[in-house]
Scaffold this motif. Sequence first.
Motif: not given
Length: 929
Positions: A247-251, A910-920
């Motif tokens: 689960t991620q806000d964007v995806a 964790q990396v600027i430019g990468a996707g935010l890490i959501g829940q799993q």
Amino acid sequence: MRVYLLILSLFFCGVSFAQSTISGSVTDAKKESIPGANINVVGESSGASTDFDGSFTLKSSRNLPLTIKITAVGYETKTINVTSASQKINVSLAEERTMLNEIVVSASRTPERVIESPVTIERMGIQDVKNTTAPSFYEGLENLKEVVFNTSSISFKSVNTRGFATVANTRFMQLVDGMDNSSPALNFVLGNLIGLNDLDVASVELLPGASSALYGANAFNGILFMNSKSPFTYQGISTYFKYGQTTQDVAGTNDYVDFGFRGATAFGKHFALKANFNFVRATEWIADDLRSLTGGSIGHEHNQNYDGLNTYGDEVTTFIPNVGQVSRTGYHEKDLNNNKAESVKADFAMHFKPWDNETEIIFQYKLGIGSTIYQGANRYSLKNFFMDQTKIEVKGKNFFARVYMTTEDAGDSYDMRFAGWNINRAAKSDTEWFTNYATAYQYAGAVMGTNADQSANIARSFADYNVLPAAISFIPKPTGLPRFEPGTPQFNTAFANVTSNPNLTEGAKFIDHSKLYHSDVNYNFKDLIKFAEIQVGGSWREYVMNSEGTIFTDYDGPLNYKEYGAYTQLAKKFMDDRLKFTGSIRYDKSQNFKGNVSPRVSFVYSAGESKVHNFRVSYQTGFRNPTTQDQYIGLDLGPFALIGSAPENLDRFTEVRNVSPAGQAAGNPATVEMSGQNAYHNAYTVASVQAFAASSNPKDLVVANIGLVKPEEVQAFEVGYRSVVRDFSIDLNAYYNIYNNFMNTARVISPYYGKVGTDVTNPDVLQSYQALAFGDRRVYQVYTNTSAQITSFGVGAGLSKKVYKDFEVGVSYNYSQFNFDQSKDPGFVAGFNTPKHRIKGSFGNSKLFKNFGFNMNVRWNTAYLWEASFADGIVPENTVFDAQVNYGIPKLKSVIKVGATNIFGKDYIQVIGAGLIGQQWFASWTINP
């Protein structure tokens, strides 16, 4: 597929040639079974392991009587004399109160207890894999106290130890069964793409620090060893299936599937086979950071030069007189790939023991196929990426010799930034687009009286879609097509054409068929020389780069270069075996660089009546050779070009540039040929050219004195303490590193004509000023070393204890910092990319009640600066909580496990430019008979 069917048939139809069969079970003091315990015949290499309910069957070629040894992680070792085939072996193992007695090999290339290791070491065993709260053992490495992860996507995670690491952490080495599984072309590790699946993990060892004295180049800031299970010891068919959701806000919420299989069997004492298969499918952590890299507001509505971090195509920009700086409309990253991650791993191994001793011959083949996202200078969709490794190894009691080959194929991979640029250009050229924009902007203001924002929006609508208000509809219609909107047939056709075209002026595909050949040997003289333990060894490697000119300057065929090294180590104990000295030295030579000598000296002193207070101190050096990219890249990225600094590469890279009309009017030719020599030997610094553009004062110009890249070096000092005090396991360490010749990149600007300098009386120098003024200049990114000396300092502390019955709590703290004098190299970017403070905690009980266990982990870090070629920014402070519960079903030989990561937390990065890490969350069913 035929090979695997054959293997399966052998598993089910194999015939044993053993003479003695021994059966039994292994339990703990509470009479609960211990799965995964090892049972070995003393004096023979044959062995077995207990299944889920603690039972085992051991087949030996020796006649009775014989002696067996039973070992299990977290328990004391026991030996049993077996005198009769009817003897039922029921063994009860006493629990060890500390994990510091575990045996590791990597720290000194010889077996030793963790507590006696001369350097800091972290370990993960079979039981740790079972207890991890992460979806896989590899992701569970993040809970080790020395580890920071750099997550580029859901399936591309790189390990960062002791700083100075980007997603492509070329300062960190990763070995799987002794094979370096980094990319042959770009020299960075592709996560666990071609690693191990959970069922085949025997142990994982991590050395977080310089290790070049034993392991050579690139073992600079750390090295990870992943070791698989032997088919002689771990036999049978095991499998697991995991299902969960991310689960991620964007995806949004999406399915996660993971399936693994392991099969192994021994055909008597001389021959064994094993095979593994692993499949994972998930939805990416979609990158959708809309911040503007050019300043101003988000979006083009009020910012005509908007360049979004995760939008591509809007990097194409130009200055329009009376309008200002304007960028094209870009595409969101989520529209330029399918946002699906997929990984398929498989391996096959044959193990031969031709004689009745410990000599073993291994043939192993591994492959990995996957689709993921990697972040370097740009964001890359690695689609159907393929890598395989083939190894032949001979090892014995005191030696090993191995040779392996790694090959890779980029498959359908492409650069998403170039995809955005060239899909735009497929509809309308840059020249026509900006001409349309300028025309509509000026007419809107003059005829309609619109303000700047209104004029800009009208101009963008016309340039993108050929649409105009009625008041200025008399403007001639463009010849180019309207912008292709994502999801339309026109967009899909353009996307397919661009991502299959390796010409980066029109496409985005990159080609890679590179290879790596490697061999290494080691011999331990401990049975021949008694006064000390002496080892010697060496390695040889050849890189073969083959990108067909899409990455490297290999336009006319593959490029190759070689490296080799040799080392020796002496270890000896003094003072009633309380003081252990270890000294080693290694010499390495790369084809393009001078040789490098790496020494290491360490002392470990065991104090106390039971020798449980272990103090260590070590000094060692490390080095890192420039990567293949640092040396041989020759890549035109449009606004600038990347030029590797191998001497031959400076002449191999050439390009033709068009001279401006003003430059031609001044007597210069219409075109000029530029090479890598211009980048390194005839260029100004970018900052000085910008100052010159503002002031027109030649005194502001600074010649870029760029040296060719050479290996970087580190001197590492470390002290540590390990002990068990009143059931507390204690592990403390501190390190201080001094870096010299730290590798760096720099941007420079080379004039098309003239000679750079500050002598205003020199006509050639004046001609270079003229070239800058006319815009006849080329921007290059070059690879070099900084003159600034960099130091880093860190401390780590780990404590663990069983607090009540079988409840165990652990906590660790790490502090990391670096320093350098910016004034010695104003343009240097350190890229430390590591939090100053990190705290990790764990709490669990693998035997809460019969067949039921649980574990919890929490991680916290302070905010820190992320610096990399794609983007810079602050990674915020975050706290992450993971947990799992597991339940064993002995009758089904099964374990059911339910876990979740980032519970209660918000999406984090964790990396600027990468996707935010959501829940799993995930649920798994493992069958391990």
